[in-house]
Write a protein that holds these residues in place. Structure first.
Motif, PDB file in Angstrom:
ATOM      1  N   MET A 111       0.287  -0.924   0.063  1.00  0.00           N
ATOM      2  CA  MET A 111       0.278   0.272  -0.498  1.00  0.00           C
ATOM      3  C   MET A 111       0.958   1.641   0.363  1.00  0.00           C
ATOM      4  O   MET A 111       2.277   1.334   0.638  1.00  0.00           O
ATOM      5  CB  MET A 111      -0.723   0.250   1.684  1.00  0.00           C
ATOM      6  CG  MET A 111      -1.519   1.439   1.609  1.00  0.00           C
ATOM      7  SD  MET A 111      -3.067   1.643   0.538  1.00  0.00           S
ATOM      8  CE  MET A 111      -4.002   0.741   1.412  1.00  0.00           C
ATOM      9  N   ALA A 112       0.480   2.197  -0.860  1.00  0.00           N
ATOM     10  CA  ALA A 112       0.864   3.642  -1.137  1.00  0.00           C
ATOM     11  C   ALA A 112      -0.565   4.672  -1.222  1.00  0.00           C
ATOM     12  O   ALA A 112      -0.987   4.957  -1.460  1.00  0.00           O
ATOM     13  CB  ALA A 112       2.029   3.854  -1.969  1.00  0.00           C
ATOM     14  N   TYR A 113      -0.469   5.135   0.943  1.00  0.00           N
ATOM     15  CA  TYR A 113      -1.791   5.801   0.581  1.00  0.00           C
ATOM     16  C   TYR A 113      -1.142   7.440   0.421  1.00  0.00           C
ATOM     17  O   TYR A 113      -0.730   7.975   1.675  1.00  0.00           O
ATOM     18  CB  TYR A 113      -2.628   5.337   1.854  1.00  0.00           C
ATOM     19  CG  TYR A 113      -3.974   6.122   2.050  1.00  0.00           C
ATOM     20  CD1 TYR A 113      -4.852   5.306   1.858  1.00  0.00           C
ATOM     21  CD2 TYR A 113      -4.077   7.436   1.941  1.00  0.00           C
ATOM     22  CE1 TYR A 113      -6.412   5.367   1.571  1.00  0.00           C
ATOM     23  CE2 TYR A 113      -5.526   8.170   1.779  1.00  0.00           C
ATOM     24  CZ  TYR A 113      -6.816   6.943   1.977  1.00  0.00           C
ATOM     25  OH  TYR A 113      -8.179   7.349   1.832  1.00  0.00           O
ATOM     26  N   GLU A 117       9.303   3.758  -2.910  1.00  0.00           N
ATOM     27  CA  GLU A 117       9.657   4.854  -3.915  1.00  0.00           C
ATOM     28  C   GLU A 117       8.078   5.073  -4.883  1.00  0.00           C
ATOM     29  O   GLU A 117       8.615   5.752  -5.315  1.00  0.00           O
ATOM     30  CB  GLU A 117      10.917   3.162  -4.902  1.00  0.00           C
ATOM     31  CG  GLU A 117      10.987   3.175  -5.845  1.00  0.00           C
ATOM     32  CD  GLU A 117      11.532   2.611  -6.417  1.00  0.00           C
ATOM     33  OE1 GLU A 117      13.224   1.872  -6.338  1.00  0.00           O
ATOM     34  OE2 GLU A 117      11.191   1.639  -7.662  1.00  0.00           O
ATOM     35  N   VAL A 118       7.316   4.595  -4.348  1.00  0.00           N
ATOM     36  CA  VAL A 118       6.535   4.395  -5.597  1.00  0.00           C
ATOM     37  C   VAL A 118       5.908   5.894  -4.914  1.00  0.00           C
ATOM     38  O   VAL A 118       5.366   6.677  -5.399  1.00  0.00           O
ATOM     39  CB  VAL A 118       5.542   3.579  -5.273  1.00  0.00           C
ATOM     40  CG1 VAL A 118       3.601   4.035  -5.621  1.00  0.00           C
ATOM     41  CG2 VAL A 118       5.800   2.166  -5.458  1.00  0.00           C
ATOM     42  N   GLU A 119       6.123   5.789  -3.586  1.00  0.00           N
ATOM     43  CA  GLU A 119       5.166   7.633  -3.537  1.00  0.00           C
ATOM     44  C   GLU A 119       6.245   8.251  -3.903  1.00  0.00           C
ATOM     45  O   GLU A 119       5.403   9.286  -4.041  1.00  0.00           O
ATOM     46  CB  GLU A 119       5.494   7.626  -1.389  1.00  0.00           C
ATOM     47  CG  GLU A 119       4.543   7.206  -0.615  1.00  0.00           C
ATOM     48  CD  GLU A 119       5.542   7.141   1.143  1.00  0.00           C
ATOM     49  OE1 GLU A 119       4.836   5.879   1.548  1.00  0.00           O
ATOM     50  OE2 GLU A 119       6.549   6.918   1.347  1.00  0.00           O
ATOM     51  N   ARG A 120       7.227   8.411  -3.778  1.00  0.00           N
ATOM     52  CA  ARG A 120       8.534   9.311  -4.127  1.00  0.00           C
ATOM     53  C   ARG A 120       7.925   9.547  -5.836  1.00  0.00           C
ATOM     54  O   ARG A 120       7.719  10.640  -6.172  1.00  0.00           O
ATOM     55  CB  ARG A 120       9.375   9.146  -4.352  1.00  0.00           C
ATOM     56  CG  ARG A 120      10.935  10.252  -4.842  1.00  0.00           C
ATOM     57  CD  ARG A 120      11.109  10.704  -3.772  1.00  0.00           C
ATOM     58  NE  ARG A 120      10.305  11.600  -4.080  1.00  0.00           N
ATOM     59  CZ  ARG A 120      10.254  13.012  -3.814  1.00  0.00           C
ATOM     60  NH1 ARG A 120      10.233  12.995  -2.318  1.00  0.00           N
ATOM     61  NH2 ARG A 120       9.640  14.023  -4.009  1.00  0.00           N
ATOM     62  N   MET A 121       8.000   8.215  -6.505  1.00  0.00           N
ATOM     63  CA  MET A 121       7.753   8.658  -7.833  1.00  0.00           C
ATOM     64  C   MET A 121       6.033   9.301  -8.227  1.00  0.00           C
ATOM     65  O   MET A 121       6.009  10.061  -9.006  1.00  0.00           O
ATOM     66  CB  MET A 121       7.043   7.295  -8.140  1.00  0.00           C
ATOM     67  CG  MET A 121       8.389   6.255  -8.794  1.00  0.00           C
ATOM     68  SD  MET A 121       7.878   4.766  -9.468  1.00  0.00           S
ATOM     69  CE  MET A 121       8.725   3.424  -9.146  1.00  0.00           C
ATOM     70  N   PHE A 122       4.993   8.876  -7.150  1.00  0.00           N
ATOM     71  CA  PHE A 122       3.937   9.221  -7.298  1.00  0.00           C
ATOM     72  C   PHE A 122       3.822  11.306  -6.772  1.00  0.00           C
ATOM     73  O   PHE A 122       2.958  12.174  -8.315  1.00  0.00           O
ATOM     74  CB  PHE A 122       2.654   8.613  -6.393  1.00  0.00           C
ATOM     75  CG  PHE A 122       1.331   8.971  -5.799  1.00  0.00           C
ATOM     76  CD1 PHE A 122       0.254   8.827  -7.187  1.00  0.00           C
ATOM     77  CD2 PHE A 122       1.202  10.231  -5.346  1.00  0.00           C
ATOM     78  CE1 PHE A 122      -0.619   9.098  -7.262  1.00  0.00           C
ATOM     79  CE2 PHE A 122      -0.513  11.054  -5.571  1.00  0.00           C
ATOM     80  CZ  PHE A 122      -1.103  10.251  -6.090  1.00  0.00           C
ATOM     81  N   ILE A 123       4.703  11.593  -6.050  1.00  0.00           N
ATOM     82  CA  ILE A 123       4.876  12.861  -5.901  1.00  0.00           C
ATOM     83  C   ILE A 123       5.347  13.526  -6.708  1.00  0.00           C
ATOM     84  O   ILE A 123       4.860  14.375  -7.507  1.00  0.00           O
ATOM     85  CB  ILE A 123       5.494  13.043  -4.731  1.00  0.00           C
ATOM     86  CG1 ILE A 123       4.601  12.152  -3.406  1.00  0.00           C
ATOM     87  CG2 ILE A 123       6.397  14.600  -4.616  1.00  0.00           C
ATOM     88  CD1 ILE A 123       5.675  12.434  -1.648  1.00  0.00           C
TER      89      ILE A 123
END
Ligand code: BES
Ligand code: ZN
Length: 453
Positions: free
Chosen positions: A198-200, A337-343
Motif C-alpha cells: 500500500m501507498a496511501y 519508491e512508489v510514493e516518490r514517483m507519485f509525488i
C-alpha cells in the motif's frame, strides 16, 4: 478429551462473549474513540487471562496499545506460534445504511452483523478460544503461543514495526499465524500466500484564497476542482494501466504456473459482478479479475472533496480541492519508491494557477510467500479435518502492512488462514461474519495445535 469438544460444548457462550467485545467501538482512526479503543484492549486482555495465558500485558505505544499474551509451557523442542491480529475497527459510517446498529451485534441468517465482526475481532477471538480449549481440556498446549494483537492495523500500523524491533527476542517464533483474510468460498478453507502492499496519498490543490462567485470570476481563474480532475484523469491510460513513469518497473509478472493455479479455482466472473453490484467489471487489459485483484498493482481515488455538494445548485468557484488516493502494490514494488514517483509525477502535472501539495499518509510492503514447510502442512491437515475439504491456496488484494515486517524482523514465515467470506462487507455498512465460520474456525485452529504435536 479433544479440545474441539470444549469448543462444541461452549458455542453459545463464546458467541455471546464475542458480541460483548463487538459492542466496544474501537475505531482507531477517530480520536473520540481513544477511550473505547483502550477499553477493547483491556477487555481482550481479561479474556486472555481467563483463557489461561500465563502473562498478559497491555503495552502502551505512541498510538493505541498492543495486547501481548504468552503461554510458554510446551514440551522441550515444541514450536512457538505467534498469533497476530487487530482489535481496532474501521469507522462505521455511513450509519444510515446499516440494517442493525454497527455496535449492537445481531445474528441474522447465521451471520453475525457488527462493525469488526470479521475484521478482525471474530477472527482474533476464535484463536483465544482455541487456545483456551486446549488449556481447559488438557491443561497444556502442543506449542508455545504468543499473541500480539494491535490496535492500529486499520490505520496502517504506524507503531508496530518499532514494537517488533524492540521486542524481537521476546517475540522469536517459528511461524506467525494470522486470521485476517477470507476463505475463497463458503465451506472451502483457504490459505493465503500473498497480499498487496500500500501507498496511501493525499493531493491538495489550492487556487484562489477564498471561494469565488463563479460568474464574476469564472473563466479568469484556474479552478482547483477542474485542475484536480485533470490530474486524476491522467493517472491511468486507455488500457487501464497506471500512467506513472517507472510504476511497473519492479512488478513481478505472474508465472505460467501461477496463472494456471488461479485459473483452476472455482470462480465465476458473473458472481463477482453480482457481489459488487456494478453493471460490469473492469480493470487492466490482459488480466482476469482474480489476477487483477491479487497480482496487479492499482491506483484508486478513495475520496474526493471540493466545492458545493449540498442540496440544489450554488454557483461557486471553489478555492481548493482534495483527493485521497491509494495504490495497492505487488512484489517487488517498494512503497517508499512508489510514493516518490507519485509525488514527482503529480507535481509535474500541476497546471499553473494552482499550488499542488502531495502527502504520503501511510504505506506497507507487498508480501508473497511459497506455502511450504511443516507448519503449512499441519495447517492444511487441520483445515481438512475441520471442513472435510482440502484447503485451496489463494492470494488476496487487501493489505496487512506488517506481515512483511514480521517476516523481516523475526525471520519467521507467515501463515495466513482466513475465516471471512466473499461479500462480508468489511469496511462497509452491514459487515458480518458467518457464525459457522467463527465456530469451525476455532476448531480448525485447535486442530492445528494438535497437528503440531
Ligand atoms: N483484513 C484486512 C486485510 C484484507 C482485506 C485482507 C481484504 C484480505 C482481503 C485488514 O484489516 C485491512 O483492512 N487492511 C487495510 C490496510 C491498510 C489500512 C494499510 C487495507 O487493506 O485496506
Ligand atoms: Zn480492515
Amino acid at each position: 478429551m479433544p479440545a474441539t469438544d470444549f469448543l462444541k460444548r461452549n458455542r453459545e457462550q463464546h458467541l455471546e462473549e464475542l458480541k460483548e467485545w463487538l459492542r466496544i467501538p474501537s475505531v482507531s482512526a477517530k480520536s473520540e474513540h481513544k477511550g473505547d479503543t483502550a477499553q477493547a484492549a483491556e477487555w481482550l486482555a481479561g479474556r486472555m487471562r481467563e483463557a489461561g495465558l500465563q502473562t498478559v500485558e497491555v503495552i502502551p505505544t505512541e498510538g493505541h496499545p498492543v495486547v501481548l499474551g504468552e503461554w510458554r509451557g510446551a514440551p522441550e523442542g515444541a514450536p512457538t506460534l505467534l498469533v497476530y491480529g487487530h482489535y481496532d475497527v474501521q469507522p462505521a459510517e455511513p450509519l444510515d445504511e446499516w440494517k442493525s446498529a454497527p455496535f449492537e451485534p445481531e445474528v441474522r441468517d447465521g451471520n453475525l452483523f457488527a462493525r469488526g465482526s470479521v475484521d478482525d475481532k471474530g477472527q482474533v477471538y476464535l484463536h483465544v478460544k482455541a487456545v483456551q480449549a486446549h488449556l481447559a481440556e488438557n491443561g497444556t498446549l502442543p506449542a508455545n503461543v504468543v499473541f500480539v494483537i494491535e490496535g492500529e492495523e486499520e490505520v496502517g500500523s504506524p507503531n508496530l514495526a518499532k514494537f517488533l524491533q524492540q521486542n524481537a527476542q521476546r517475540l522469536a517464533c517459528d511461524a506467525v499465524l494470522i486470521s485476517d483474510t477470507t476463505m475463497f468460498a463458503p465451506g472451502l478453507p483457504s490459505i493465503t500466500t500473498g497480499l498487496r502492499g500500500m501507498a496511501y496519498m493525499e493531493i491538495r490543490v489550492q487556487g484562489p484564497s477564498v471561494d469565488l462567485h463563479s460568474g464574476a470570476y469564472g473563466g479568469a481563474v484556474v479552478n482547483p476542482a477542474n485542475a484536480l480532475a485533470r490530474i486524476i484523469a491522467q493517472l491511468h491510460d486507455e488500457r487501464g494501466r497506471v500512467n506513472i513513469p517507472g510504476f511497473y518497473d519492479r512488478v513481478r509478472e505472474l508465472t505460467a504456473e501461477q496463472r494456471q493455479g488461479i485459473a483452476g479455482l472455482p470462480f465465476e466472473e458473473e458472481n463477482l459482478r453480482k457481489e459488487v453490484g456494478a453493471p460490469k467489471l473492469g480493470g487492466e487489459e490482459g488480466y482476469g479479475p482474480l489476477e487483477r485483484i491479487w497480482a496487479r498493482p492499482t491506483l484508486d481515488v478513495n475520496g474526493l472533496l471540493s466545492g458545493y455538494t449540498g442540496e440544489g445548485a450554488k454557483t461557486v468557484l471553489p478555492s481548493k480541492a482534495m483527493a485521497k488516493v491509494s495504490m495497492r502494490l505487488v512484489p517487488d514494488q517498494d512503497y517508499k519508491e512508489v510514493e516518490r514517483m507519485f509525488i514527482d509525477h503529480v507535481q509535474s502535472l500541476a497546471p499553473e494557477g494552482v499550488t499542488v501539495e502531495v502527502l504520503a499518509l501511510h504505506g506497507g510492503q507487498p508480501w508473497y510467500a511459497e506455502a511450504s514447510g511443516p507448519v503449512f502442512d499441519a495447517a492444511a491437515r487441520a483445515l481438512e479435518g475441520a471442513w472435510g475439504r482440502k484447503p485451496v491456496f489463494i492470494r488476496e488484494g487487501g493489505s496487512i502492512p506488517i506481515v512483511q515486517a514480521f517476516q523481516e524482523t523475526l525471520g519467521a514465515p507467515a501463515l495466513l488462514i482466513g475465516f471471512g467470506l466473499p461479500g462480508e462487507n468489511a469496511h462497509a455498512p452491514n459487515e458480518w461474519m458467518s457464525v459457522e465460520n467463527f465456530h469451525v474456525g476455532a476448531e480448525a485452529i485447535a486442530r492445528l495445535y494438535e497437528e503440531l504435536r
